[in-house]
Write an enzyme that holds these catalytic residues in place. Structure first.
Site, PDB file in Angstrom:
ATOM      1  N   ARG A   1       0.847  -1.205   0.000  1.00 52.59           N
ATOM      2  CA  ARG A   1       0.000   0.000   0.000  1.00 52.59           C
ATOM      3  C   ARG A   1       0.875   1.245   0.000  1.00 52.59           C
ATOM      4  O   ARG A   1       0.557   2.248  -0.627  1.00 52.59           O
ATOM      5  CB  ARG A   1      -0.961   0.006   1.195  1.00 52.59           C
ATOM      6  CG  ARG A   1      -1.694   1.349   1.353  1.00 52.59           C
ATOM      7  CD  ARG A   1      -3.041   1.256   2.082  1.00 52.59           C
ATOM      8  NE  ARG A   1      -3.027   0.388   3.236  1.00 52.59           N
ATOM      9  CZ  ARG A   1      -2.431   0.645   4.399  1.00 52.59           C
ATOM     10  NH1 ARG A   1      -1.768   1.779   4.577  1.00 52.59           N
ATOM     11  NH2 ARG A   1      -2.491  -0.216   5.379  1.00 52.59           N
TER      12      ARG A   1
ATOM     13  N   TYR B   1     -15.055  16.396 -17.408  1.00 55.11           N
ATOM     14  CA  TYR B   1     -15.478  14.996 -17.414  1.00 55.11           C
ATOM     15  C   TYR B   1     -16.643  14.836 -16.422  1.00 55.11           C
ATOM     16  O   TYR B   1     -16.588  15.353 -15.299  1.00 55.11           O
ATOM     17  CB  TYR B   1     -14.289  14.123 -17.011  1.00 55.11           C
ATOM     18  CG  TYR B   1     -14.624  12.676 -16.855  1.00 55.11           C
ATOM     19  CD1 TYR B   1     -14.940  11.903 -17.975  1.00 55.11           C
ATOM     20  CD2 TYR B   1     -14.652  12.072 -15.608  1.00 55.11           C
ATOM     21  CE1 TYR B   1     -15.259  10.574 -17.838  1.00 55.11           C
ATOM     22  CE2 TYR B   1     -14.966  10.738 -15.463  1.00 55.11           C
ATOM     23  CZ  TYR B   1     -15.275   9.983 -16.580  1.00 55.11           C
ATOM     24  OH  TYR B   1     -15.598   8.669 -16.445  1.00 55.11           O
TER      25      TYR B   1
ATOM     26  N   ASP C   1      -6.295  18.734 -15.762  1.00 52.45           N
ATOM     27  CA  ASP C   1      -6.528  17.346 -16.157  1.00 52.45           C
ATOM     28  C   ASP C   1      -6.024  17.227 -17.597  1.00 52.45           C
ATOM     29  O   ASP C   1      -6.613  17.794 -18.518  1.00 52.45           O
ATOM     30  CB  ASP C   1      -8.033  17.035 -16.051  1.00 52.45           C
ATOM     31  CG  ASP C   1      -8.357  15.582 -16.434  1.00 52.45           C
ATOM     32  OD1 ASP C   1      -7.594  14.978 -17.218  1.00 52.45           O
ATOM     33  OD2 ASP C   1      -9.394  15.067 -15.963  1.00 52.45           O
TER      34      ASP C   1
ATOM     35  N   LYS D   1      -6.878   6.007 -20.138  1.00 51.16           N
ATOM     36  CA  LYS D   1      -7.104   6.457 -21.511  1.00 51.16           C
ATOM     37  C   LYS D   1      -5.811   6.334 -22.327  1.00 51.16           C
ATOM     38  O   LYS D   1      -5.341   5.244 -22.549  1.00 51.16           O
ATOM     39  CB  LYS D   1      -7.671   7.882 -21.486  1.00 51.16           C
ATOM     40  CG  LYS D   1      -8.794   8.090 -20.446  1.00 51.16           C
ATOM     41  CD  LYS D   1     -10.066   7.311 -20.742  1.00 51.16           C
ATOM     42  CE  LYS D   1     -11.058   7.294 -19.590  1.00 51.16           C
ATOM     43  NZ  LYS D   1     -11.471   8.582 -19.070  1.00 51.16           N
TER      44      LYS D   1
HETATM   45  C1  LIG Z   1     -12.069   9.080 -17.902  1.00 49.74           C
HETATM   46  C2  LIG Z   1     -11.696  10.414 -17.384  1.00 49.74           C
HETATM   47  C3  LIG Z   1     -11.548  10.629 -16.007  1.00 49.74           C
HETATM   48  C4  LIG Z   1     -11.805   9.546 -14.985  1.00 49.74           C
HETATM   49  O1  LIG Z   1     -10.879   8.514 -15.079  1.00 49.74           O
HETATM   50  P1  LIG Z   1     -11.211   6.971 -14.714  1.00 49.74           P
HETATM   51  O2  LIG Z   1      -9.915   6.300 -14.988  1.00 49.74           O
HETATM   52  O3  LIG Z   1     -12.331   6.529 -15.593  1.00 49.74           O
HETATM   53  O4  LIG Z   1     -11.600   6.952 -13.277  1.00 49.74           O
HETATM   54  C5  LIG Z   1     -11.136  11.897 -15.597  1.00 49.74           C
HETATM   55  N1  LIG Z   1     -10.917  12.894 -16.484  1.00 49.74           N
HETATM   56  C6  LIG Z   1     -11.074  12.715 -17.808  1.00 49.74           C
HETATM   57  C7  LIG Z   1     -10.806  13.850 -18.743  1.00 49.74           C
HETATM   58  C8  LIG Z   1     -11.468  11.475 -18.295  1.00 49.74           C
HETATM   59  O5  LIG Z   1     -11.636  11.310 -19.621  1.00 49.74           O
END
Ligand SMILES: *Cc1c(COP(=O)(O)O)cnc(C)c1O
Length: 387
Positions: A57, A109, A180, A205
């Site tokens: 952890r 998002y 982000d 992603k």
């Molecule tokens: C998918 C996404 C998230 C969240 O991520 P997860 O891995 O699905 O929890 C946050 N910000 C953006 C821009 C995203 O496309």
């Protein structure tokens, strides 16, 4: 000469390994792929002694390796790998306390909006939503404002914010700028170089890139934040598991190839969509008529592979989703497979309808994440689905 990013994506694994001399080498036998340390705990060589790892952890060699690589790709001083993008953003919100105020982009998002509205608000954090690409955000700063939180381009409306211009404001007011960077990945954009303090990613992603694992990252370039987040990740326990860390390590090796291929196809598809009778608008920052095109030329090394477009009727939008074959009707983005999403009922379903419509997410709006298939096959699939 510093290594180019394509080379780093492939060879950083070995480089980072050689530089990690404060800890014993984790990679024995010259293995080209970094090992998966599938262990929860570590035997101590003696009382008061440690191999550098005590309990997974806190840290695991495979996760540590991945964190070092993402840190270098984003030009930070430390990075944190978490179980999902949302786990990363949730952990990040722990640096704020009740009574703190954040200015956040109104087009984010959907899961991030859901977190802010339902969890962070309950914890006493106050939010002001703004269109950070066009509103006068400086006038929204209050004495308790602690950060500005943006995506650029935004999901799904592809609004582009000038990161350096916002960083100028946050620096003047001594508050944090959080970006982000999921849509661009470190291959196309490095917000920390433009003055941002914190970068977050859904590693699910582009970084992982194969629609086969979930992951999230926080990258910082400040010692105080670094220490706070190290404490928080070990305390709250959402660090990325060893096998998933390895999947992302493997994904990053082809980041450059995937980003370039997907981007070139996205541009062709966007251009083709503009010629289609059943398509009323195409929103892609790589098109010269996109309002953010010039800013992206200045702050990014590319335009990415996310294309938002509107069908002429709701029925047409829904029938495209029904009729695509090669392209999958699925949530998520940034993988080798091309996916099409309906933000109204999928990614942005929990965003209040009024806000959704204000942001331009109409029921005719579709979002494509272009993958690495042959572009003519993708266009042929869209052609049959649209007509
Ligand atoms: C998918 C996404 C998230 C969240 O991520 P997860 O891995 O699905 O929890 C946050 N910000 C953006 C821009 C995203 O496309």
């Amino acid at each position: 000469m510093p290594l180019s990013i394509e080379t780093k994506c492939v060879h950083l694994e070995k480089q980072v390994q050689n530089e990690a001399d404060e800890k014993p080498a984790c990679n024995h036998y010259g293995s080209i792929s970094f090992p998966i340390y599938q262990t929860a705990t570590y035997a101590h060589p003696g009382v008061g002694k440690s191999t550098g790892f005590d309990y997974s952890r806190l840290q695991n060699p495979t996760r540590e390796q991945l964190e070092k690589i993402v840190c270098q790709l984003e030009h930070g001083t430390d990075a944190f790998a978490l179980s999902t993008g949302m786990a990363a953003i949730t952990l990040l919100m722990e640096i704020f306390k009740p009574g703190d105020h954040l200015i956040v982009d109104s087009d984010l998002y959907g899961g991030t909006i859901r977190l802010f509205d339902n969890v962070s608000v309950k914890n006493g954090i106050e939010f002001t939503r703004a269109n950070c690409s066009s509103d006068d955000i400086e006038s929204l700063i209050k004495p308790n404002t602690k950060a500005i939180y943006i995506e650029t381009p935004t999901n799904p409306m592809m609004n582009v914010t000038d990161i350096a211009a916002v960083a100028e404001i946050t620096r003047r007011h001594n508050i944090l700028l959080i970006v982000d960077n999921t849509f661009m990945s470190p291959y196309f954009q490095n917000p920390l170089d433009l003055g941002a303090d914190i970068v977050v990613h859904s590693g699910t992603k582009f970084l992982a890139g194969h629609n086969d694992t979930l992951a999230g990252f926080i990258v910082v370039k400040n010692a105080e934040l670094q220490e706070k987040l190290r404490f928080l990740i070990k305390t709250t326990g959402a660090g990325l598991a060893p096998f998933d860390s390895w999947l992302v390590l493997r994904g990053i090796k082809t980041l450059a190839l995937r980003m370039e291929k997907a981007q070139s196809s996205a541009l062709k598809i966007a251009q083709w969509l503009t010629t289609q009778p059943h398509v009323t608008s195409v929103i892609y920052p790589g098109l010269e008529n996109h309002p953010g095109h010039k800013i992206m030329q200045k702050q990014s090394r590319g335009f990415g592979s996310m294309v938002t477009f509107r069908a002429d009727t709701v029925e047409k939008a829904l029938s495209v989703l029904e009729k695509v074959r090669l392209i999958k009707y699925a949530e998520s983005l940034g993988g080798v497979e091309t996916l099409i999403t309906y933000p109204t009922t999928q990614t942005h379903a929990d965003v209040p309808e009024e806000l959704r419509l204000k942001n331009g997410i109409t029921p005719e709006t579709l979002r494509l994440s272009v993958g690495v298939e042959n572009v003519d096959d993708l266009i042929a699939d869209l052609q049959q689905a649209l007509n």
